[in-house]
Write an enzyme that holds these catalytic residues in place. Structure first.
Site, short mmCIF file in Angstrom:
data_model
loop_
_atom_site.label_atom_id
_atom_site.label_comp_id
_atom_site.label_asym_id
_atom_site.label_seq_id
_atom_site.Cartn_x
_atom_site.Cartn_y
_atom_site.Cartn_z
N ASP A 46 0.83 -1.21 0.00
CA ASP A 46 0.00 0.00 0.00
C ASP A 46 0.86 1.26 0.00
O ASP A 46 1.98 1.26 0.52
CB ASP A 46 -0.89 -0.04 1.25
CG ASP A 46 -1.81 1.16 1.35
OD1 ASP A 46 -2.73 1.26 0.52
OD2 ASP A 46 -1.61 1.98 2.26
N GLU B 216 1.53 0.04 -4.92
CA GLU B 216 0.53 1.04 -5.28
C GLU B 216 1.20 2.41 -5.39
O GLU B 216 1.60 2.99 -4.39
CB GLU B 216 -0.58 1.09 -4.23
CG GLU B 216 -1.63 2.15 -4.55
CD GLU B 216 -2.42 2.62 -3.33
OE1 GLU B 216 -3.59 3.00 -3.50
OE2 GLU B 216 -1.85 2.62 -2.22
#
Length: 652
Positions: free
Chosen positions: A356, A385
């Site tokens: 993330d 990400e």
């Protein structure tokens, strides 16, 4: 009168209001029996012999633990490298060398003046066979993203927990709804039938926050599954059962931040293990409102002209006051986070990591972290990400990229946000000289900036984006075009739970609660059920049949999973791609025209016949309708949408 350290420890222990357990060991350094103090804890809770990195850092914590001396009582070929208190009287970092260590039960002793105060039994386990060589997710896979709280409530008895602050309230779009690991397990037959081969599950770790805790990105314990989802054992069982169905599990990992409810942050807890555990730690400890928030200026870590101040504001700022920003420059924290990622892969048997907010963490740490994971598992996969529409920014973080500043990443994959955003805008735009499908065509040409574009993960949506069907104005033809583009691309495809039944959401701004709505049929009393195939609307049935057909064809299609991609510049609202393997050629036609179109085929001859005129008619099969027919001089496209043709087998 000043008491000796031994007298202080003895006084403390004898005054505690719990029964002591007397333990004996032939290997103690003093003939005094230890007293077991249950409050001392160790992270990670176990490790394995034979890992690539033989160095192990244990974080041992408990009240005033730094006053004790650490010695190994029972250890086979394990060396105690050093012990560090690192500014905290309640935390110890014990560094061990396991280079030659076999599996065993290691015994660590805490001593005061050669008096054994506590023994810590620590398991060094045997690794599963071929653990190192585990296969990560790849182009052969289709990833299905699940927000577990909103998917299926398989066990209503764990909806609430006495130790967790937030309770289930399904009426609150931003509250907890009760989905859990058991619900995912119950869905495995459906997911296999759908054609899914990997599950990316939003974080399942404990998020003991007073509100808005369902999404999982505010971890309050890095080693425990949230009890409202299940347990560590249930998570491991999910992975094992999913593997039986031919499905791997990808863990959502967050190294950038944690939850403000973590015991490190609590004033009545043991505090931080070091003085630099989180960014802005000293300021926050003096004033909890004194927080510097991230600027979200992602390019500052790559920009050759950026000033250090701008880079620091991005990297070191907090997301929100409920998400403290971890300082990965702290060497103890860096090792803690690296070991945590590896522990979950080894413990649960994972096939991938989705990292993330990738670029928000310290970039030197990210290189060290990704290298450590990939060194342990050379065939593994990590997808990061980096949410930007700029492919240059995304490409910086992919393994193999030759960056001018010398930065090297070891994460094989990144989320392809640039191509995702162009799919949405290109399908919605009016076809003109510089708008519409031409922009999708040109974005794909930007693959030249990537080290390996085929390892990127392309998606139709995720838990942070509004729903695909809604973004395309609930136009089923456009929906099918978008899904086909993702699932037949030269990428690793990912779809979001519920997209296969055209779930909807608002389209303006962020709508997290609505985007992450409950999966139809995931709760007792739902009037529609996808799993049971009851009361679905015509739109839901259409979308589901389309997705299932394409996903299952993709499973056995070498052209899609490993073939060459060729595309032709869009003309008059029609964009044609070919995917070609040795014995399989697919012609994929994206048509935005409402009226009938006669598509002249001479332009595509080199891809259809291999530059040689065919002496026999070219027989094609429409894989979406199962109809077969022969190609003539032109192809009549009778309606807007996508057509996928399998050409008769031939060598190219």
């Amino acid at each position: 009168m000043e008491l000796t350290r031994h007298q202080q420890a003895y006084s403390l222990i004898t005054g505690l209001l719990f029964s002591a357990t007397v333990l004996f060991s032939a290997h103690t350094f003093a003939d005094i029996s230890p007293i077991k103090i249950e409050s001392f804890k160790v992270e990670p809770e176990s490790w394995w012999a034979g890992m690539h990195n033989s160095q192990l850092q244990l974080l041992v914590y408990g009240k005033n633990i730094s006053q004790f001396e650490v010695k190994l009582i029972h250890a086979i070929d394990i060396n105690l490298v050093d012990v560090n208190a690192s500014q905290s009287q309640h935390h110890l970092f014990i560094n061990l060398d396991l280079t030659n260590a076999p599996p065993q039960n290691l015994t660590i002793g805490l001593y005061d003046n050669n008096t054994l105060i506590q023994r810590i039994e620590y398991p060094i386990l045997a690794r599963e066979k071929e653990s190192k060589n585990r296969q990560g997710f790849s182009n052969k896979d289709v990833i299905y993203l699940i927000t577990p709280d909103r998917f299926i409530n398989g066990n209503s008895e764990n909806d609430n927990h006495p130790d967790m602050l937030e309770q289930v309230n399904r009426a609150d779009k931003d509250g907890r709804h009760g989905g859990d690991i058991m619900g995912i397990r119950k869905a495995l037959p459906y997911l296999k039938d759908l054609g899914v081969t990997q599950l990316w599950i939003n974080p399942l770790l404990e998020n003991n926050q007073p509100q808005y805790s369902y999404h999982g990105y505010s971890a309050t314990n890095f080693y425990n599954i949230d009890p409202r989802f299940g347990s560590n054992e249930e998570y491991k069982s999910l992975v094992e059962e999913a593997n039986i169905f031919g499905i791997g599990i990808i863990k959502d990992v967050v190294v950038n931040h944690m939850g403000s409810g973590h015991q490190w942050m609590k004033p009545y807890g043991l505090g931080f293990p070091t003085s630099s555990w989180i960014n802005g730690q000293a300021k926050w400890q003096q004033d909890a409102k004194n927080i510097t928030y991230t600027s979200h200026r992602r390019t500052t870590v790559q920009d050759p002209y950026a000033v250090a101040l701008d880079t620091a504001e991005f990297e070191s700022g907090w997301f929100t006051d409920t998400m403290p920003d971890l300082d990965q420059r702290d060497p103890y924290l860096a090792t803690y986070l690296i070991q945590n990622s590896i522990w979950w892969v080894e413990y649960a048997g994972l096939s991938g990591i989705r990292e993330d907010t990738y670029s928000y963490a310290d970039k030197a740490f990210l290189a060290k972290w990704s290298k450590a994971v990939m060194d342990e598992y050379p065939n593994f996969n990590i997808v990061g990400e980096e949410w930007t529409a700029n492919p240059i920014t995304v490409s910086y973080w992919q393994a193999g990229k030759n960056n001018k500043d010398g930065y090297q990443s070891y994460s094989p994959s990144m989320m392809d946000f640039p191509l995702y955003e162009k799919i949405i805008s290109s399908l919605n735009e009016k076809e003109d000289l510089g708008t519409g499908l031409i922009n999708l065509y040109e974005m794909l040409a930007n693959d030249v900036v990537y080290a390996n574009p085929t390892k990127l993960v392309l998606f139709e949506g995720n838990h942070d984006t509004n729903r695909l069907y809604s973004l395309l104005n609930e136009d089923m033809a456009l929906y099918k075009m978008a899904m086909a583009y993702v699932l037949t691309s030269n990428r690793i495809p990912q779809i979001f739970y519920g997209t296969e039944v055209a779930m909807t959401s608002p389209t303006k701004d962020r709508n997290d609660g609505a985007v992450r709505a409950d999966f139809p049929g995931g709760w007792n009393g739902d009037n529609r059920s996808v799993l049971e195939n009851t009361n679905l609307t015509a739109t839901q049935v259409d979308a589901l049949n389309f997705t299932r057909t394409l996903l299952n064809y993709r499973k056995q299609s070498e052209a899609i999973t490993a073939g060459k991609l060729t595309h032709y510049a869009p003309q008059d609202g029609v964009y044609v791609q070919f995917r070609q393997a040795e014995d399989e050629t697919l012609m994929i036609i994206y048509n935005k025209n409402e009226q009938v179109v006669e598509l002249e085929l001479a332009r595509f001859q080199s891809s259809i016949t291999g530059n040689e005129p065919s002496a026999e008619p070219i027989i094609v099969k429409d894989i979406l309708t199962s109809q077969s027919y022969s190609l003539e001089q032109s192809l009549k496209l009778t309606q807007k949408g996508v057509t996928i043709l399998l050409l008769s087998s031939r060598q190219h």
